[in-house]
Design an enzyme around this catalytic site. Sequence first.
Site, PDB file in Angstrom:
ATOM      1  N   ASN A   9      -7.084  14.208  -6.254  1.00 49.88           N
ATOM      2  CA  ASN A   9      -7.242  14.059  -4.801  1.00 49.88           C
ATOM      3  C   ASN A   9      -7.197  15.469  -4.218  1.00 49.88           C
ATOM      4  O   ASN A   9      -6.125  16.044  -4.092  1.00 49.88           O
ATOM      5  CB  ASN A   9      -6.113  13.193  -4.237  1.00 49.88           C
ATOM      6  CG  ASN A   9      -6.158  13.128  -2.716  1.00 49.88           C
ATOM      7  OD1 ASN A   9      -7.164  13.497  -2.101  1.00 49.88           O
ATOM      8  ND2 ASN A   9      -5.074  12.659  -2.108  1.00 49.88           N
ATOM      9  N   LYS A  11      -7.747  16.331  -1.318  1.00 48.24           N
ATOM     10  CA  LYS A  11      -7.338  16.318   0.101  1.00 48.24           C
ATOM     11  C   LYS A  11      -8.299  17.195   0.918  1.00 48.24           C
ATOM     12  O   LYS A  11      -9.496  17.191   0.649  1.00 48.24           O
ATOM     13  CB  LYS A  11      -5.888  16.768   0.244  1.00 48.24           C
ATOM     14  CG  LYS A  11      -4.945  16.035  -0.713  1.00 48.24           C
ATOM     15  CD  LYS A  11      -3.507  16.189  -0.384  1.00 48.24           C
ATOM     16  CE  LYS A  11      -2.668  15.546  -1.478  1.00 48.24           C
ATOM     17  NZ  LYS A  11      -1.290  15.374  -1.143  1.00 48.24           N
ATOM     18  N   HIS A  94      -4.091   6.089   1.472  1.00 44.57           N
ATOM     19  CA  HIS A  94      -3.181   7.162   1.047  1.00 44.57           C
ATOM     20  C   HIS A  94      -2.064   7.302   2.074  1.00 44.57           C
ATOM     21  O   HIS A  94      -2.284   7.119   3.271  1.00 44.57           O
ATOM     22  CB  HIS A  94      -3.968   8.474   0.919  1.00 44.57           C
ATOM     23  CG  HIS A  94      -3.180   9.551   0.250  1.00 44.57           C
ATOM     24  ND1 HIS A  94      -2.243  10.303   0.915  1.00 44.57           N
ATOM     25  CD2 HIS A  94      -3.175   9.995  -1.035  1.00 44.57           C
ATOM     26  CE1 HIS A  94      -1.704  11.168   0.064  1.00 44.57           C
ATOM     27  NE2 HIS A  94      -2.249  10.995  -1.126  1.00 44.57           N
ATOM     28  N   GLU A  96      -0.775   9.768   3.414  1.00 41.43           N
ATOM     29  CA  GLU A  96      -1.068  10.724   4.500  1.00 41.43           C
ATOM     30  C   GLU A  96      -1.918  10.060   5.574  1.00 41.43           C
ATOM     31  O   GLU A  96      -1.780  10.342   6.756  1.00 41.43           O
ATOM     32  CB  GLU A  96      -1.745  11.986   3.917  1.00 41.43           C
ATOM     33  CG  GLU A  96      -0.741  12.847   3.159  1.00 41.43           C
ATOM     34  CD  GLU A  96      -1.315  13.684   2.042  1.00 41.43           C
ATOM     35  OE1 GLU A  96      -2.537  13.860   1.971  1.00 41.43           O
ATOM     36  OE2 GLU A  96      -0.510  14.163   1.202  1.00 41.43           O
ATOM     37  N   GLU A 166       2.492   5.613  -5.282  1.00 44.28           N
ATOM     38  CA  GLU A 166       2.825   6.976  -4.891  1.00 44.28           C
ATOM     39  C   GLU A 166       4.049   6.978  -3.975  1.00 44.28           C
ATOM     40  O   GLU A 166       3.919   6.745  -2.760  1.00 44.28           O
ATOM     41  CB  GLU A 166       1.655   7.602  -4.130  1.00 44.28           C
ATOM     42  CG  GLU A 166       0.381   7.683  -4.928  1.00 44.28           C
ATOM     43  CD  GLU A 166      -0.472   8.863  -4.474  1.00 44.28           C
ATOM     44  OE1 GLU A 166      -0.737   9.738  -5.300  1.00 44.28           O
ATOM     45  OE2 GLU A 166      -0.834   8.916  -3.294  1.00 44.28           O
ATOM     46  N   GLY A 172       3.447  15.987  -2.876  1.00 45.64           N
ATOM     47  CA  GLY A 172       3.362  17.356  -2.379  1.00 45.64           C
ATOM     48  C   GLY A 172       4.716  18.031  -2.236  1.00 45.64           C
ATOM     49  O   GLY A 172       4.814  19.101  -1.640  1.00 45.64           O
ATOM     50  N   SER A 212       3.418  14.597  -7.214  1.00 45.91           N
ATOM     51  CA  SER A 212       3.802  15.817  -7.933  1.00 45.91           C
ATOM     52  C   SER A 212       3.664  15.677  -9.447  1.00 45.91           C
ATOM     53  O   SER A 212       4.441  16.245 -10.214  1.00 45.91           O
ATOM     54  CB  SER A 212       5.227  16.251  -7.559  1.00 45.91           C
ATOM     55  OG  SER A 212       5.299  16.543  -6.174  1.00 45.91           O
TER      56      SER A 212
HETATM   57  C1  PEP Z   1      -1.649  12.753  -3.752  1.00 49.60           C
HETATM   58  O1  PEP Z   1      -2.195  13.399  -2.883  1.00 49.60           O
HETATM   59  O2  PEP Z   1      -2.011  11.607  -3.942  1.00 49.60           O
HETATM   60  C2  PEP Z   1      -0.590  13.384  -4.544  1.00 49.60           C
HETATM   61  C3  PEP Z   1       0.000  12.678  -5.450  1.00 49.60           C
HETATM   62  O3  PEP Z   1      -0.315  14.699  -4.272  1.00 49.60           O
HETATM   63  P1  PEP Z   1       0.594  15.682  -5.178  1.00 49.60           P
HETATM   64  O4  PEP Z   1       0.169  15.499  -6.594  1.00 49.60           O
HETATM   65  O5  PEP Z   1       0.310  17.050  -4.647  1.00 49.60           O
HETATM   66  O6  PEP Z   1       2.022  15.274  -4.963  1.00 49.60           O
END
Ligand code: PEP
Length: 250
Positions: A9, A11, A94, A96, A166, A172, A212
């Site tokens: 992703n 982003k 997501h 976000e 998630e 993040g 992460s």
């Molecule tokens: C994500 O954006 O779905 C995500 C898991 O980000 P990160 O790996 O940076 O935590």
Amino acid sequence: MRKPIIAGNWKMNKNAAECRELVKELLPKVKDAKCDVVICVPFTDIALAAELTKGSNVKVGAQNIAWADSGAFTGEISAAMLKEAGAEYVIIGHSERRAYFGETDKSVNARLVQAIKCGFKPIVCVGETLDEREGGKTETVCKTQVVGAFDGIDAGAAKDVVIAYEPVWAIGTGKTATDEQANETIGYIRSVVEELYGKTVADAIRIQYGGSMNAKNAAGLMAQPEIDGGLIGGASLKAEDFSIVVAAAK
Ligand code: PEP
């Protein structure tokens, strides 16, 4: 046996030149992947990424999809536009989008229905915040989000949807869920799918971990029996890191 799927992703990162550079570096590194490999890029990179990955094992996804076919929906992007640009996959719901752009279980459901109707391979995100985990609400939150997202979707379509678990507190932040935490919650989500659709669908549906996940922790997470891959944010922006995560998914 479920085939693992690793999806990047990106982003709101990577302009066209950076997209070109990253994809060119990535393709040879993941060409022997034993899992499905997807990059979910900004809308403006989709056509370029699709052209660069043509004939390879890397598939291209978007990060959102409108629930309507067309019309007065400023700032949205339609299924037909995404398809024309070359997207096969789409991330829906997501955290976000839920936190900053008012996405709800209802809008996630509407987008998922549209994505399925238009032949996309959706990746639907669910997961709890830190307060919710500490308040013992992880399972309730995940169940509500899964039940909401899949409202009105039949078993035949549901089994091909990818769910990304998630935990919001892990996205993040550099804080990863432990292998056991991720495995346990994904196992729980699978049990919710079983309640909705029965064992055949629950056994078939792929559920990723995201939060992460990176080159260092991917092997441990991927060794867990319930975890069928990862949705990768930060670590998908570097070809070397992303390819190590891909290699961990066998
Ligand atoms: C994500 O954006 O779905 C995500 C898991 O980000 P990160 O790996 O940076 O935590």
